[in-house]
Design a protein around this motif. Sequence first.
Motif, mmCIF file in Angstrom:
data_model
loop_
_atom_site.group_PDB
_atom_site.id
_atom_site.type_symbol
_atom_site.label_atom_id
_atom_site.label_comp_id
_atom_site.label_asym_id
_atom_site.label_seq_id
_atom_site.Cartn_x
_atom_site.Cartn_y
_atom_site.Cartn_z
ATOM 1 N N UNK B 57 57.680 135.114 22.319
ATOM 2 C CA UNK B 57 57.530 134.698 23.722
ATOM 3 C C UNK B 57 56.436 135.517 24.384
ATOM 4 N N UNK B 58 55.589 134.856 25.138
ATOM 5 C CA UNK B 58 54.510 135.563 25.818
ATOM 6 C C UNK B 58 55.083 136.651 26.728
ATOM 7 N N UNK B 122 47.840 138.007 21.604
ATOM 8 C CA UNK B 122 46.523 137.702 21.038
ATOM 9 C C UNK B 122 45.383 138.134 21.957
ATOM 10 N N UNK B 123 45.630 138.058 23.269
ATOM 11 C CA UNK B 123 44.539 138.322 24.206
ATOM 12 C C UNK B 123 44.394 139.787 24.575
ATOM 13 N N UNK B 137 40.932 142.261 30.078
ATOM 14 C CA UNK B 137 41.656 141.184 30.778
ATOM 15 C C UNK B 137 43.092 141.574 31.054
ATOM 16 N N UNK B 138 43.697 142.194 30.025
ATOM 17 C CA UNK B 138 45.133 142.437 30.156
ATOM 18 C C UNK B 138 45.423 143.432 31.265
ATOM 19 N N UNK B 204 55.771 144.947 32.051
ATOM 20 C CA UNK B 204 54.311 144.945 32.134
ATOM 21 C C UNK B 204 53.735 146.144 31.381
ATOM 22 N N UNK B 205 54.372 147.300 31.576
ATOM 23 C CA UNK B 205 53.886 148.535 30.968
ATOM 24 C C UNK B 205 53.906 148.448 29.439
ATOM 25 N N UNK B 206 54.887 147.698 28.901
ATOM 26 C CA UNK B 206 55.000 147.598 27.441
ATOM 27 C C UNK B 206 53.741 146.996 26.808
ATOM 28 N N UNK B 207 52.947 146.284 27.614
ATOM 29 C CA UNK B 207 51.745 145.639 27.042
ATOM 30 C C UNK B 207 50.598 146.613 26.852
#
Lengths: 251, 288, 329
Positions: B57-58, B122-123, B137-138, B204-207
Amino acid sequence: MALLEVKNVSRSFGGVQAVNNVSFEVNEGEIVGLIGPNGAGKTTMMNLISGLIKVNEGEIRFQGARLTGLKPHAIAHKGIARTFQIVKPFQGMTVRENVMMGALFRSDLRGLKGSAVKNIVDEALELLELDRRAEAPVEELNLAQRKHLELARAMAMGPKLLLLDEVMAGLNLKEIERLMELVRKLNARGVTILVIEHVMKAVMGLSKRVLVMHHGSLIAQGPPEVITQDPKVIEAYLGKRRHKGLHKEAR
Amino acid sequence: MDLQVIINGILLGGLYGLAAVGFSLIWGVMNIVDLAQGAYLTLGAYITFWLFKLWGIDPFLTLPVSALILFGLGFLIESQIIKRVLRYGFVMLLVVTYGLNLLLQNAMLVAWSADYRSVTPAYSGAGLNIGGVNIPYIRLALFIAALLLVGLLTIFLNKTRVGNAIRATALNRLAANLVGIRTEFIYALTYSLAAAVVGMAGSLISMVYTVSPNLGGAFMTKIFVVTVLGGFGSLPGAVLGGLILGITEAFTASYIAPGLMNAVSFILLVVILIFRPQGLMGKQFYGA
Amino acid sequence: MNNSAVARRRFPLSIVVLLAAVVILAILPFYIRGYWIRVLTTLFMSAVLAEALNLVVGYAGYAAFGNGVFFGLGAYTTAVLMTRFGWSFFPAMIASCFLAATVAFLLGWPVLRLRGHYFAIATIGINMAVMEIVTYVGITGGGKGISLPLFPGDIVKQGLFFYYGMFILLIISVAITYWIANSRLGYGLRAIKTEPEAAEVMGVNTTLYKVLAWSISAAITGIAGSLNAYWLTFLEPLFVFDIMISVEAFVMVLLGGPATIFGPVIGAFFLKLLSELIWSQFTLIHMGVLGLIIVVITLFLPSGIMGLWRQMTLRWNKANTARTSPGSQ
């Protein structure tokens, strides 16, 4: 020379002038009343004298020496004691320990040892009729007893000047009369008293001289009989429309 | 000053701001310093990680899931524990929330081990390049998401009946009670809402950070700094505090020494507390 | 003293128990193995930290959540002085004590003006800031840690040295607490805890008293850190500046009973022995169990073991006290 001299004292909070150029004196042995409607600046005045709030302008002298700029504990050491409108007992202590707090930090006594402290505490407890509750935790006292405790603590400090901030507030008629009797007793022991009061009956009955504050300024002073007839005072309390008995309205 | 440094700081600061909002809200409304916020943040991060890892899941779509789970957990903890400890005063609350933090952190350690894990959609590599300044971007997306969430919360507090009730309770619990606000419910709601927000911050931080049971601990100290900078209870203050901390960190790392990055922010914390305990924007919860 | 405090009426019994405990602990090392000597040494240290924290948290009512900073400062002062400057242990220990107390004294003036949460967060900030600086500065060995000279003598002697060292430190810190509790400082602090303004107008120099309490607390904590450093012979910033040190001490104080003389010691013994006996094998869930204990204590024993005892005695006394006095209707 007066015991306490307040000279042109002002204090503002933000834009609000809480005390505005107030001057008065309290002579040794007097009971002086300080009255005024809500927000008149009475409690601020008391905080200024005891040093909890700093004076913006003017000065306060006690026995001829400047108080202005001193920390509250230093002012206490000079012989000024006070009570608080909202009582502040030290939780977690017994009644006796609370009163002992007054005696422990006197500048004329050093330390806990010796019978001096015990005698002072016993005397103060007895004077304020708290001796039978001495060992009780302070949390168990009712409001009237707490007010007595405030006075007992202050008396244990051996003060020359005692500032009473609305000690009668919240008490019933019987309790008020009892406390008035006690205040007279303290005065008879040589303690000068400045009393802020909302309860008109009490302040008029106790003091020979009354100061009236309104909007931060001192608007009148004199004997109670004269003050109650002063149109400025009546107006301050009741507004311009009505001129009925001051006693009834303010109580 | 190098533009890249400022940009990095700002992008990071947005996340710091969002992470601190819940903490700030609880402090402002309930007068509690909630040390369990770190664990809620970590849990939010794990929720995103597992949803991403197991079902692909995104990460951005996991936000509502994090919010819901943390809201439920927050409600449970407030109504079963915090509510009962309220009357014992702030020291007990400090200690009990620390205890909860230990408990939750340890539970996550037992369940998911101390391994470092990362969420890599992926991004995650791509980015913008404007005049030599690199903007991934992220990071940009996270920054915008963080601001959006704080904005939504601000609107909620200011425009809705419940929001107004929360603000009224913050000002004076007794008075709020007297005008008919069920403050007990408001407390539970505030706590759950705060847990949900910090959980989303964790998602959000996990990204951009590796996820482990200690993630929240590292952020907790940043949350302190941000809240103290901005003034507790103030949402714009939290964002401002976050930005200041982000820029300060980026600046210290680039120009003074990377090793002093944390030291500088802690010293900043103590100095602000001493000289301006009401925060840079003052205590203005009601103006939020 | 005016035989006022309730606790002091049971003086004779408690002094017998106390003397017995001291004697037993003093001769115990001759009857137990190295493992239990180590456990008890740790236990004494925890009790010292709790007792020191009690002065600030229990008596003055200031939530010094980062008091562990003085533990770390004491440890690192000793380590640096012994390793880099060749000092011997005792001078280094005394220097550690003074440094910790001085730092508390200097920081105390501005920081102790903060109340409640603000003070708690400020102490956490100070703890973390000092840790970061110690990690960064070269002389401390940085994040890699620092090794101290080994204790001269065999392992048995070493064990006894630290056992008695910590034991004596514990006795000293209890004695200091006893002295403070019965002095003007103690009464002043207890007054500051509930009504700082009233205390001030009754002649208590509140700022000075708070700073003194924190400095004494820091001095004791600093010595504990110093002894611990020499005992461990290896230090890392993350270990000696761990917030957990303060938090554990906090829990011990709360468990035993804040603002009591022996409460923190009882709390420390209780918590440490429990941890040693029951879950020392399960290191994985150690923290979680501690967290659970914290939650359970706050929910069910908020005034601590001593508080529970006190409440029971109060209830007992109440039944025997006359009720007549002013204002009661």
